[in-house]
Design a protein around this motif. Structure first.
Motif, PDB file in Angstrom:
ATOM      1  N   SER A  20     109.147  42.876  51.060  1.00  0.00           N
ATOM      2  CA  SER A  20     107.804  42.622  51.602  1.00  0.00           C
ATOM      3  C   SER A  20     107.662  41.186  52.101  1.00  0.00           C
ATOM      4  N   ARG A  21     108.662  40.351  51.781  1.00  0.00           N
ATOM      5  CA  ARG A  21     108.619  38.948  52.223  1.00  0.00           C
ATOM      6  C   ARG A  21     110.018  38.339  52.104  1.00  0.00           C
ATOM      7  N   GLY A  24     114.430  39.385  52.126  1.00  0.00           N
ATOM      8  CA  GLY A  24     114.421  40.846  52.260  1.00  0.00           C
ATOM      9  C   GLY A  24     113.720  41.305  53.520  1.00  0.00           C
ATOM     10  N   LEU A  25     112.554  40.725  53.806  1.00  0.00           N
ATOM     11  CA  LEU A  25     111.818  41.099  55.006  1.00  0.00           C
ATOM     12  C   LEU A  25     112.579  40.694  56.268  1.00  0.00           C
ATOM     13  N   ALA A  26     113.147  39.497  56.272  1.00  0.00           N
ATOM     14  CA  ALA A  26     113.925  39.050  57.432  1.00  0.00           C
ATOM     15  C   ALA A  26     115.097  40.004  57.689  1.00  0.00           C
ATOM     16  N   SER A  27     115.755  40.454  56.625  1.00  0.00           N
ATOM     17  CA  SER A  27     116.885  41.369  56.750  1.00  0.00           C
ATOM     18  C   SER A  27     116.418  42.739  57.237  1.00  0.00           C
ATOM     19  N   ALA A  28     115.288  43.202  56.710  1.00  0.00           N
ATOM     20  CA  ALA A  28     114.736  44.496  57.132  1.00  0.00           C
ATOM     21  C   ALA A  28     114.374  44.465  58.619  1.00  0.00           C
ATOM     22  N   LYS A  29     113.779  43.366  59.057  1.00  0.00           N
ATOM     23  CA  LYS A  29     113.438  43.224  60.484  1.00  0.00           C
ATOM     24  C   LYS A  29     114.703  43.250  61.340  1.00  0.00           C
ATOM     25  N   ALA A  52     105.813  46.796  56.490  1.00  0.00           N
ATOM     26  CA  ALA A  52     106.232  47.982  57.252  1.00  0.00           C
ATOM     27  C   ALA A  52     105.460  48.067  58.571  1.00  0.00           C
ATOM     28  N   ALA A  53     104.171  47.732  58.509  1.00  0.00           N
ATOM     29  CA  ALA A  53     103.335  47.756  59.719  1.00  0.00           C
ATOM     30  C   ALA A  53     103.820  46.716  60.731  1.00  0.00           C
ATOM     31  N   GLU A  54     104.253  45.583  60.225  1.00  0.00           N
ATOM     32  CA  GLU A  54     104.787  44.509  61.078  1.00  0.00           C
ATOM     33  C   GLU A  54     106.042  45.008  61.832  1.00  0.00           C
ATOM     34  N   ILE A  55     106.898  45.725  61.121  1.00  0.00           N
ATOM     35  CA  ILE A  55     108.115  46.262  61.751  1.00  0.00           C
ATOM     36  C   ILE A  55     107.777  47.345  62.765  1.00  0.00           C
ATOM     37  N   ARG A  56     106.823  48.200  62.403  1.00  0.00           N
ATOM     38  CA  ARG A  56     106.414  49.256  63.359  1.00  0.00           C
ATOM     39  C   ARG A  56     105.787  48.646  64.610  1.00  0.00           C
ATOM     40  N   ALA A  57     105.048  47.556  64.419  1.00  0.00           N
ATOM     41  CA  ALA A  57     104.395  46.886  65.558  1.00  0.00           C
ATOM     42  C   ALA A  57     105.409  46.308  66.539  1.00  0.00           C
ATOM     43  N   GLY A  60     109.922  49.098  65.617  1.00  0.00           N
ATOM     44  CA  GLY A  60     110.881  49.647  64.657  1.00  0.00           C
ATOM     45  C   GLY A  60     110.303  50.797  63.862  1.00  0.00           C
ATOM     46  N   GLN A  61     111.155  51.428  63.077  1.00  0.00           N
ATOM     47  CA  GLN A  61     110.726  52.528  62.210  1.00  0.00           C
ATOM     48  C   GLN A  61     110.785  52.045  60.763  1.00  0.00           C
ATOM     49  N   ALA A  62     109.667  52.177  60.052  1.00  0.00           N
ATOM     50  CA  ALA A  62     109.613  51.689  58.674  1.00  0.00           C
ATOM     51  C   ALA A  62     108.588  52.463  57.862  1.00  0.00           C
ATOM     52  N   ILE A  63     108.915  52.675  56.592  1.00  0.00           N
ATOM     53  CA  ILE A  63     107.943  53.197  55.636  1.00  0.00           C
ATOM     54  C   ILE A  63     107.902  52.238  54.455  1.00  0.00           C
ATOM     55  N   ALA A  64     106.817  52.289  53.699  1.00  0.00           N
ATOM     56  CA  ALA A  64     106.657  51.422  52.535  1.00  0.00           C
ATOM     57  C   ALA A  64     106.670  52.265  51.270  1.00  0.00           C
ATOM     58  N   VAL A  65     107.509  51.889  50.321  1.00  0.00           N
ATOM     59  CA  VAL A  65     107.564  52.573  49.022  1.00  0.00           C
ATOM     60  C   VAL A  65     107.562  51.513  47.921  1.00  0.00           C
ATOM     61  N   PRO A  66     106.411  51.287  47.291  1.00  0.00           N
ATOM     62  CA  PRO A  66     106.349  50.294  46.217  1.00  0.00           C
ATOM     63  C   PRO A  66     107.289  50.683  45.074  1.00  0.00           C
ATOM     64  N   CYS A  67     107.899  49.685  44.449  1.00  0.00           N
ATOM     65  CA  CYS A  67     108.856  49.963  43.378  1.00  0.00           C
ATOM     66  C   CYS A  67     109.063  48.741  42.500  1.00  0.00           C
ATOM     67  N   ASN A  68     108.952  48.940  41.206  1.00  0.00           N
ATOM     68  CA  ASN A  68     109.357  47.922  40.244  1.00  0.00           C
ATOM     69  C   ASN A  68     110.770  48.298  39.823  1.00  0.00           C
TER      70      ASN A  68
END
Length: 258
Positions: A20-21, A24-29, A52-57, A60-68
């Motif tokens: 989410s930041r 990790g976020l830079a790599s996901a982008k 995820a919304a930032e990537i879709r904007a 890109g294709q992205a979904i968000a799945v919260p996880c601990n």
């Protein structure tokens, strides 16, 4: 192989924890820019959805799945959600980690040690157990763990964090030995100090900045975007013959005698 196909991740599905930041976020982008369908994950649902919304904007294709990642059932849900959405998982980047304590190993409490190991090592093993069999079946897989240069160097204060990161480095060597012949690679990225939230106390501390500049050949901290290219390379066809390695992205910190 054309220039574009070297790093082509089209039709590949990537789970990046702690995305989410920061790194990790830079790599996901970066992976999304090269065609991967990415699963953004972190503890806070709103932060994951925003990323995820930032990537879709950006197309890109992205979904968000919260996880601990300290909870096995949540890690399983993360993998299951990716498979439900896109049918499989081709790339895992185990980036999320904790650094809850600093101090001498002589003062290390058992519960603190167990927490370190559960989050920083056990979660990576769970992810491997849940995703590598499918990668082997399809003949393509990339398992990337974000470690740290403190897993390569001794340190009297951050040594317990370093111990968990050294364990991650051994995990990828073990996975590489077992699955390299099946088209699956496993590697570690070992960052130095980057300008992330997790390292804010270091890059905002004038004394630490001065020390780092004197000690590091690049004389600066890393920018999060400087991890993305390495992540994409290791995730892509280009990284197919790199296996079981720990690659330091540290501005030269670990090669300097100063």
């Amino acid at each position: 192989m054309s220039h574009s196909s070297l790093f082509d991740l089209r039709d590949k599905v990537a789970i990046i924890t702690g995305s989410s930041r920061g790194l990790g976020l830079a790599s996901a982008k970066g992976m999304a820019e090269h065609g991967a369908r990415v699963v953004i994950s972190g503890r806070k649902a709103d932060a994951c959805e925003a990323a995820a919304a930032e990537i879709r904007a950006m197309g890109g294709q992205a979904i968000a799945v919260p996880c601990n990642i300290s909870r096995k059932e949540e890690v399983q849900n993360l993998v299951d959600s990716a498979v439900k959405e896109w049918g499989r998982v081709d790339i895992v980047m185990a980036n999320a980690a904790i650094h809850p304590w600093i101090g001498s190993v002589l003062d290390l409490q058992e519960e603190t040690f167990n927490k370190f190991m559960q989050v920083n090592v056990q979660s990576s093993i769970w992810l491997a157990q849940m995703t590598v069999p499918g990668m082997v079946e399809r003949g393509y897989g990339r398992f990337i763990v974000v470690a740290s240069i403190v897993g390569l160097l001794g340190d009297s204060m951050t040594g317990t964090y370093g111990l968990t990161k050294a364990a991650d480095m051994q995990l990828v060597r073990n996975l590489a030995n077992e699955f390299a012949s099946k088209g699956v690679t496993a590697n570690c990225i070992a960052p130095g100090t980057f300008k992330t939230e997790m390292a804010r106390s270091q890059w905002e501390d004038p004394a630490m900045v001065e020390w780092y500049r004197a000690r590091n050949p690049s004389q600066r901290f890393g920018e999060v975007e400087e991890i993305a290219g390495l992540a994409v390379m290791l995730a892509s066809p280009s990284g197919g013959y790199i296996n079981g390695q720990t690659i330091a992205a540290d501005g030269g910190h670990t090669i300097s005698f100063r």
